[in-house]
Scaffold this motif. Structure first.
Motif, PDB file in Angstrom:
ATOM      1  N   VAL A  75     -10.814 -17.744   0.729  1.00 22.22           N
ATOM      2  CA  VAL A  75     -11.798 -17.052  -0.115  1.00 22.22           C
ATOM      3  C   VAL A  75     -13.177 -17.715   0.043  1.00 22.22           C
ATOM      4  O   VAL A  75     -14.205 -17.039   0.151  1.00 22.22           O
ATOM      5  N   HIS A  76     -13.175 -19.036   0.075  1.00 25.08           N
ATOM      6  CA  HIS A  76     -14.409 -19.811   0.259  1.00 25.08           C
ATOM      7  C   HIS A  76     -15.094 -19.401   1.569  1.00 25.08           C
ATOM      8  O   HIS A  76     -16.299 -19.134   1.604  1.00 25.08           O
ATOM      9  N   ILE A  77     -14.311 -19.327   2.662  1.00 19.95           N
ATOM     10  CA  ILE A  77     -14.879 -18.939   3.960  1.00 19.95           C
ATOM     11  C   ILE A  77     -15.466 -17.524   3.880  1.00 19.95           C
ATOM     12  O   ILE A  77     -16.566 -17.264   4.374  1.00 19.95           O
ATOM     13  N   VAL A  78     -14.721 -16.622   3.247  1.00 18.02           N
ATOM     14  CA  VAL A  78     -15.166 -15.223   3.174  1.00 18.02           C
ATOM     15  C   VAL A  78     -16.448 -15.098   2.340  1.00 18.02           C
ATOM     16  O   VAL A  78     -17.351 -14.333   2.684  1.00 18.02           O
ATOM     17  N   GLY A  82      -2.390 -20.501 -14.149  1.00 15.63           N
ATOM     18  CA  GLY A  82      -2.924 -21.810 -13.762  1.00 15.63           C
ATOM     19  C   GLY A  82      -2.800 -22.150 -12.294  1.00 15.63           C
ATOM     20  O   GLY A  82      -2.538 -23.295 -11.939  1.00 15.63           O
ATOM     21  N   LYS A  83      -2.965 -21.137 -11.425  1.00  9.44           N
ATOM     22  CA  LYS A  83      -2.911 -21.439 -10.001  1.00  9.44           C
ATOM     23  C   LYS A  83      -4.286 -21.333  -9.369  1.00  9.44           C
ATOM     24  O   LYS A  83      -5.284 -21.040 -10.035  1.00  9.44           O
ATOM     25  N   ILE A  84      -4.300 -21.532  -8.067  1.00  5.25           N
ATOM     26  CA  ILE A  84      -5.522 -21.438  -7.263  1.00  5.25           C
ATOM     27  C   ILE A  84      -5.288 -20.385  -6.198  1.00  5.25           C
ATOM     28  O   ILE A  84      -4.201 -20.365  -5.616  1.00  5.25           O
ATOM     29  N   PRO A  85      -6.233 -19.499  -5.925  1.00  4.96           N
ATOM     30  CA  PRO A  85      -7.587 -19.455  -6.459  1.00  4.96           C
ATOM     31  C   PRO A  85      -7.703 -18.527  -7.653  1.00  4.96           C
ATOM     32  O   PRO A  85      -6.810 -17.740  -7.941  1.00  4.96           O
ATOM     33  N   ALA A  86      -8.849 -18.641  -8.327  1.00  2.00           N
ATOM     34  CA  ALA A  86      -9.302 -17.586  -9.234  1.00  2.00           C
ATOM     35  C   ALA A  86     -10.766 -17.365  -8.902  1.00  2.00           C
ATOM     36  O   ALA A  86     -11.466 -18.304  -8.508  1.00  2.00           O
ATOM     37  N   LEU A  87     -11.199 -16.122  -8.998  1.00  2.00           N
ATOM     38  CA  LEU A  87     -12.599 -15.800  -8.739  1.00  2.00           C
ATOM     39  C   LEU A  87     -13.152 -15.090  -9.957  1.00  2.00           C
ATOM     40  O   LEU A  87     -12.593 -14.092 -10.412  1.00  2.00           O
ATOM     41  N   VAL A  88     -14.247 -15.624 -10.488  1.00  2.95           N
ATOM     42  CA  VAL A  88     -14.922 -14.950 -11.589  1.00  2.95           C
ATOM     43  C   VAL A  88     -15.891 -13.936 -10.986  1.00  2.95           C
ATOM     44  O   VAL A  88     -16.730 -14.298 -10.155  1.00  2.95           O
ATOM     45  N   THR A  89     -15.725 -12.672 -11.381  1.00  2.00           N
ATOM     46  CA  THR A  89     -16.563 -11.591 -10.846  1.00  2.00           C
ATOM     47  C   THR A  89     -17.279 -10.916 -12.015  1.00  2.00           C
ATOM     48  O   THR A  89     -16.916 -11.127 -13.177  1.00  2.00           O
ATOM     49  N   ALA A 123      -5.591 -10.288  -2.962  1.00  2.00           N
ATOM     50  CA  ALA A 123      -6.272  -9.317  -3.832  1.00  2.00           C
ATOM     51  C   ALA A 123      -7.773  -9.625  -3.869  1.00  2.00           C
ATOM     52  O   ALA A 123      -8.609  -8.720  -3.779  1.00  2.00           O
ATOM     53  N   ILE A 124      -8.107 -10.901  -3.994  1.00  2.00           N
ATOM     54  CA  ILE A 124      -9.516 -11.305  -4.029  1.00  2.00           C
ATOM     55  C   ILE A 124     -10.198 -10.960  -2.700  1.00  2.00           C
ATOM     56  O   ILE A 124     -11.308 -10.420  -2.679  1.00  2.00           O
ATOM     57  N   ALA A 172     -14.363   0.788  -9.311  1.00  2.00           N
ATOM     58  CA  ALA A 172     -14.062   0.901 -10.746  1.00  2.00           C
ATOM     59  C   ALA A 172     -13.956  -0.501 -11.353  1.00  2.00           C
ATOM     60  O   ALA A 172     -13.504  -1.431 -10.690  1.00  2.00           O
ATOM     61  N   PRO A 173     -14.390  -0.652 -12.615  1.00  2.00           N
ATOM     62  CA  PRO A 173     -14.378  -1.991 -13.211  1.00  2.00           C
ATOM     63  C   PRO A 173     -12.981  -2.612 -13.310  1.00  2.00           C
ATOM     64  O   PRO A 173     -12.842  -3.833 -13.239  1.00  2.00           O
ATOM     65  N   ASP A 174     -11.926  -1.796 -13.428  1.00  2.00           N
ATOM     66  CA  ASP A 174     -10.593  -2.402 -13.557  1.00  2.00           C
ATOM     67  C   ASP A 174      -9.860  -2.499 -12.213  1.00  2.00           C
ATOM     68  O   ASP A 174      -8.677  -2.813 -12.175  1.00  2.00           O
ATOM     69  N   ARG A 175     -10.592  -2.273 -11.123  1.00  2.00           N
ATOM     70  CA  ARG A 175     -10.002  -2.428  -9.793  1.00  2.00           C
ATOM     71  C   ARG A 175      -9.565  -3.886  -9.553  1.00  2.00           C
ATOM     72  O   ARG A 175      -8.527  -4.140  -8.936  1.00  2.00           O
ATOM     73  N   ALA A 176     -10.371  -4.844 -10.008  1.00  2.55           N
ATOM     74  CA  ALA A 176     -10.088  -6.257  -9.751  1.00  2.55           C
ATOM     75  C   ALA A 176      -8.743  -6.654 -10.364  1.00  2.55           C
ATOM     76  O   ALA A 176      -7.875  -7.208  -9.686  1.00  2.55           O
ATOM     77  N   ALA A 177      -8.558  -6.340 -11.631  1.00  3.85           N
ATOM     78  CA  ALA A 177      -7.311  -6.706 -12.302  1.00  3.85           C
ATOM     79  C   ALA A 177      -6.131  -5.939 -11.708  1.00  3.85           C
ATOM     80  O   ALA A 177      -5.050  -6.499 -11.489  1.00  3.85           O
ATOM     81  N   PHE A 178      -6.348  -4.666 -11.415  1.00  2.00           N
ATOM     82  CA  PHE A 178      -5.272  -3.874 -10.814  1.00  2.00           C
ATOM     83  C   PHE A 178      -4.813  -4.483  -9.491  1.00  2.00           C
ATOM     84  O   PHE A 178      -3.616  -4.657  -9.247  1.00  2.00           O
TER      85      PHE A 178
END
Lengths: 222, 231
Positions: free
Chosen positions: A15-18, A50-57, A67-68, B85-91
């Motif tokens: 994710v960091h690279i991307v 509580g795992k890695i990664p998480a991305l705040v969007t 998914a990220i 869509a705003p809930d795409r991320a969680a989905f």
């Protein structure tokens, strides 16, 4: 501004690279696994287990490496076939294959004691390795025959980086060192790795995480 | 017209229900597991990994259950939050979690002989796998109760609700020699979702085509399919 919850050389690395490759503003929040940062409430608020990664969007925090990656590619219209592109179908097949089969197989090879207990760790790792080699052979054959745009040495994608990081770990970190998987066995994939570790974005992310040199093709020598 | 390569009561069931729910025309092509057709050169040309399902589309073949579900939802703009869509991320986060964590653990549960490495390891492996499956389903149930997402709730189907409900069905049935340990009533949000989904026309049509009987998600019985073999 994105915030990436990261531990060096954990699944936050692709994710960091991307994020570097996309050239979007982000803040890297480096946590320490050893210090127990992943169990702290601040991190738990961003990742439900509580795992890695998480991305705040801007649309809230999200988790799951693949998914990220897919969300970022779609959001910025780069590094993957767009939802209406003709090759989205093949891309999604191999992208989910990487997440469902290769990434989980990697966990069995690197953390086999968690899968079936200490006494059975070797048996689980052996069978995971055999399966991974078969799956990587299929992927290598697909790349050498179809030459897809989305998994090519010519052009980075979320899949080239995801796969490169997985192959790094398969070579460097199996619980049983004799079970390391040598990426040179898969020539078409190895060509992707060779090209990806020369990408300025990958080099910048690797350096920030304390990795250097041949971090994809020969992680033991870096 | 789509061609769904399927075996009764296999992961192809999820795709069949979604195609029914979308009202998309398709025909099925049986992969006969009793003769290991999934390993045949012919099937491997459609899906090089040899897993079921695969679907042939105007844009070529797609494999991997979750890839097919996501692609169909994008192609028909139906049954999932769309890109942007705003809930795409969680989905997406929970779709990938369902695929690479819940589904892969369920697969470990169904086929311990393929993953435990040796027969002596199977019972410890199975016990740990049951714990993992319960843990993953519990996380989903809690998330449904706290976040109440539109893309995973009773009364409004999505590609993810069919995916999770089918996995819950199989966790109750397979492996046959160890079935019966899982109690869906301990997970109220998922129980409600399963109850609602199993009475939908799309689910009933698919269940009828594959010989699954009644209450396919909450109180499933083994399939008695008109063609092919579930195992």
């Amino acid at each position: 501004m994105y915030v990436l919850q990261a531990v060096p050389d954990f699944a936050s690395f692709p994710v960091h690279i991307v994020l570097e490759e996309l050239g979007v503003p982000y803040q890297l929040n480096i946590l320490s696994f050893e210090a127990g940062d992943l169990d702290r409430p601040e991190h738990r608020a961003l990742h439900p287990f509580g795992k890695i990664p998480a991305l705040v969007t801007p649309d809230g925090p999200m988790f799951e490496t693949a998914a990220i990656l897919l969300w970022l590619a779609d959001r910025h219209g780069k590094l993957a076939p767009a939802p209406d592109a003709p090759d989205r179908a093949a891309f999604l097949s191999w992208f989910f294959f990487t997440s469902y089969s290769l990434h989980t197989g990697m966990m069995d090879l690197l953390h086999s004691e968690g899968t079936a207990g200490e006494a059975n760790a070797r048996a689980v790792a052996d069978t995971a390795r055999a399966r991974l080699i078969q799956q990587l052979t299929e992927m290598d054959r697909m790349v050498s025959t179809r030459r897809p745009d989305w998994l090519s040495p010519e052009k980075p994608s979320i899949l080239t980086y995801y796969l490169s990081v997985l192959l790094r770990w398969l070579k460097a970190f199996p619980t049983f060192p004799d079970l390391a998987i040598d990426s040179t066995t898969f020539p078409a994939l190895y060509a992707v790795l060779t090209a990806m570790e020369r990408q300025p974005a990958a080099i910048r992310a690797a350096q920030t995480e304390g990795l250097g040199g041949t971090f994809f093709t020969d992680p033991k020598a870096e | 017209m789509y061609i769904l390569h399927y075996a009764p009561d296999n992961a192809s069931l999820i795709v069949r229900m979604v195609l029914e729910e979308m009202g998309q025309p398709y025909r099925t092509a049986l992969v006969d597991r009793s003769t290991q057709q999934q390993d045949s050169a012919e099937y491997r040309r459609v899906n090089p990994t040899g897993l079921i399902p695969a679907i042939v589309t105007p844009r070529g073949a797609i494999f991997e259950t979750a890839a097919i579900l996501l692609w169909l939802s994008e192609e028909h703009k139906h049954l999932a939050p769309q890109p942007g869509a705003p809930d795409r991320a969680a989905f997406l986060a929970w779709l990938f979690f369902t695929s690479n964590t819940l589904h892969s653990a369920a697969r470990n549960l169904f086929y311990p002989e393929k993953y435990a490495g040796e027969p002596a390891a199977e019972s410890v492996f199975a016990a740990k796998t049951r714990e993992r499956v319960t843990g993953h389903l519990t996380l989903i149930d809690r998330m449904m109760q706290s976040d109440r997402p539109d893309w995973l709730r009773a009364d409004q189907p999505s590609v993810l609700s069919y995916y999770v409900a089918c996995l819950i069905r199989w966790v109750q049935l397979y492996p046959q020699k160890d079935a019966g340990w899982f109690d869906l009533r301990t997970l109220p949000a998922l129980h409600a979702l399963c109850q609602d989904l199993q009475s939908r026309p799309a689910a009933l049509t698919a269940a009828n085509a594959e010989g699954l009987g009644p209450t396919i998600f909450t109180r499933p019985i083994y399939a008695d399919p008109p063609e092919g073999s579930a195992l």
